[in-house]
Design a protein around this motif. Sequence first.
Motif, PDB file in Angstrom:
ATOM      1  N   MET A   1       0.029  -6.973   0.329  1.00 16.95           N
ATOM      2  CA  MET A   1       0.341  -5.778  -0.188  1.00 16.95           C
ATOM      3  C   MET A   1       0.797  -4.394   1.080  1.00 16.95           C
ATOM      4  SD  MET A   1      -0.623  -2.921  -3.578  1.00 16.95           S
ATOM      5  CE  MET A   1       0.488  -1.215  -3.494  1.00 16.95           C
ATOM      6  N   LEU A   2       1.626  -3.940   0.595  1.00 17.33           N
ATOM      7  CA  LEU A   2       1.956  -2.597   1.508  1.00 17.33           C
ATOM      8  C   LEU A   2       2.158  -2.029   0.775  1.00 17.33           C
ATOM      9  CD1 LEU A   2       2.362  -2.675   5.783  1.00 17.33           C
ATOM     10  CD2 LEU A   2       5.116  -2.697   4.513  1.00 17.33           C
ATOM     11  N   LEU A   3       0.794  -0.594   1.135  1.00 10.14           N
ATOM     12  CA  LEU A   3       1.388   0.672   0.823  1.00 10.14           C
ATOM     13  C   LEU A   3       1.535   1.702   2.221  1.00 10.14           C
ATOM     14  CD1 LEU A   3       0.099   1.631  -1.947  1.00 10.14           C
ATOM     15  CD2 LEU A   3      -2.134   2.958  -0.858  1.00 10.14           C
ATOM     16  N   GLY A   4       2.890   2.476   1.421  1.00  2.29           N
ATOM     17  CA  GLY A   4       3.679   3.217   1.927  1.00  2.29           C
ATOM     18  C   GLY A   4       3.474   4.479   2.253  1.00  2.29           C
ATOM     19  N   ARG A   5       4.061   5.651   3.079  1.00  2.00           N
ATOM     20  CA  ARG A   5       4.040   6.719   2.949  1.00  2.00           C
ATOM     21  C   ARG A   5       3.844   7.210   1.349  1.00  2.00           C
ATOM     22  NH1 ARG A   5       7.430   6.467   6.703  1.00  2.00           N
ATOM     23  NH2 ARG A   5       9.391   6.738   6.444  1.00  2.00           N
ATOM     24  N   SER A   6       5.527   7.222   0.837  1.00  2.00           N
ATOM     25  CA  SER A   6       5.875   7.640  -0.243  1.00  2.00           C
ATOM     26  C   SER A   6       4.229   7.806  -0.899  1.00  2.00           C
ATOM     27  CB  SER A   6       6.555   7.340  -0.622  1.00  2.00           C
ATOM     28  OG  SER A   6       6.851   6.241  -1.585  1.00  2.00           O
ATOM     29  N   ALA A   7       3.598   6.434  -1.358  1.00  2.00           N
ATOM     30  CA  ALA A   7       2.919   7.093  -2.312  1.00  2.00           C
ATOM     31  C   ALA A   7       1.370   6.956  -1.986  1.00  2.00           C
ATOM     32  CB  ALA A   7       2.288   4.685  -2.358  1.00  2.00           C
ATOM     33  N   ILE A   8       0.864   7.013  -0.869  1.00  2.00           N
ATOM     34  CA  ILE A   8      -0.249   7.704  -0.143  1.00  2.00           C
ATOM     35  C   ILE A   8      -0.119   9.701  -0.271  1.00  2.00           C
ATOM     36  CG2 ILE A   8      -1.053   5.928   0.649  1.00  2.00           C
ATOM     37  CD1 ILE A   8      -0.558   6.872   3.438  1.00  2.00           C
ATOM     38  N   ALA A   9       1.503  10.303  -0.080  1.00  2.00           N
ATOM     39  CA  ALA A   9       2.002  11.173  -0.065  1.00  2.00           C
ATOM     40  C   ALA A   9       0.842  12.627  -0.747  1.00  2.00           C
ATOM     41  CB  ALA A   9       2.898  11.718   0.364  1.00  2.00           C
ATOM     42  N   GLY A  10       0.580  13.060  -0.285  1.00  2.00           N
ATOM     43  CA  GLY A  10      -0.062  14.578  -0.540  1.00  2.00           C
ATOM     44  C   GLY A  10      -1.470  14.385  -1.575  1.00  2.00           C
ATOM     45  N   VAL A  11      -1.490  12.794  -1.071  1.00  2.00           N
ATOM     46  CA  VAL A  11      -3.147  12.691  -1.809  1.00  2.00           C
ATOM     47  C   VAL A  11      -4.297  11.861  -0.776  1.00  2.00           C
ATOM     48  CG1 VAL A  11      -3.927  11.600  -3.618  1.00  2.00           C
ATOM     49  CG2 VAL A  11      -1.624  12.534  -4.172  1.00  2.00           C
ATOM     50  N   PHE A  12      -3.403  11.492   0.543  1.00  2.00           N
ATOM     51  CA  PHE A  12      -4.938  10.436   1.074  1.00  2.00           C
ATOM     52  C   PHE A  12      -4.025  10.983   2.691  1.00  2.00           C
ATOM     53  CE2 PHE A  12      -3.981   7.432  -2.919  1.00  2.00           C
ATOM     54  CZ  PHE A  12      -5.063   7.755  -3.002  1.00  2.00           C
TER      55      PHE A  12
END
Length: 148
Positions: free
Chosen positions: A115-126
């Motif tokens: 899995m590749l976790l991109g910036r839209s999934a982490i934005a604002g939280v991580f």
Amino acid sequence: MVELGWREWVSLPSLGIARMRAKIDTGARSSALHVDAQWRYTEGGAPVVGFRITPGIAGHGVVEACAPVVDERDVVDSGGRRTRRVFLAAQLRVAGIDRMIELNLADRRGMRFPMLLGRSAIAGVFTVDPARSSIHGRPPRHLPGPPV
């Protein structure tokens, strides 16, 4: 904001995936999930994608899941190749935090991380510390209760 390392263990409870390794990639807009096989069908007039994945070591715990198709878009990979991919919504659990993300299904065979976790999934939280790795440890092998 919760800090992540450049790689972390994640869960996708809504897809029945208790744990898998993910590379956190702030250079990628969308998140990608490796699937061994995928197929499309219609349910109640809506498009659905079914897929098979081996989240850990090959041959240990194959998961089959399905989800409504959210979208289909062209994605340019790190090699500059453009491919059309299916996007779906899934619950992501990392660092004790659950959130809904959008991810695409891809052939990541040969890559170190399924899995590749991109910036839209982490934005604002991580936030990401590229000098650290697996800060939050491994989730349990099995999901508690039925998938959400």
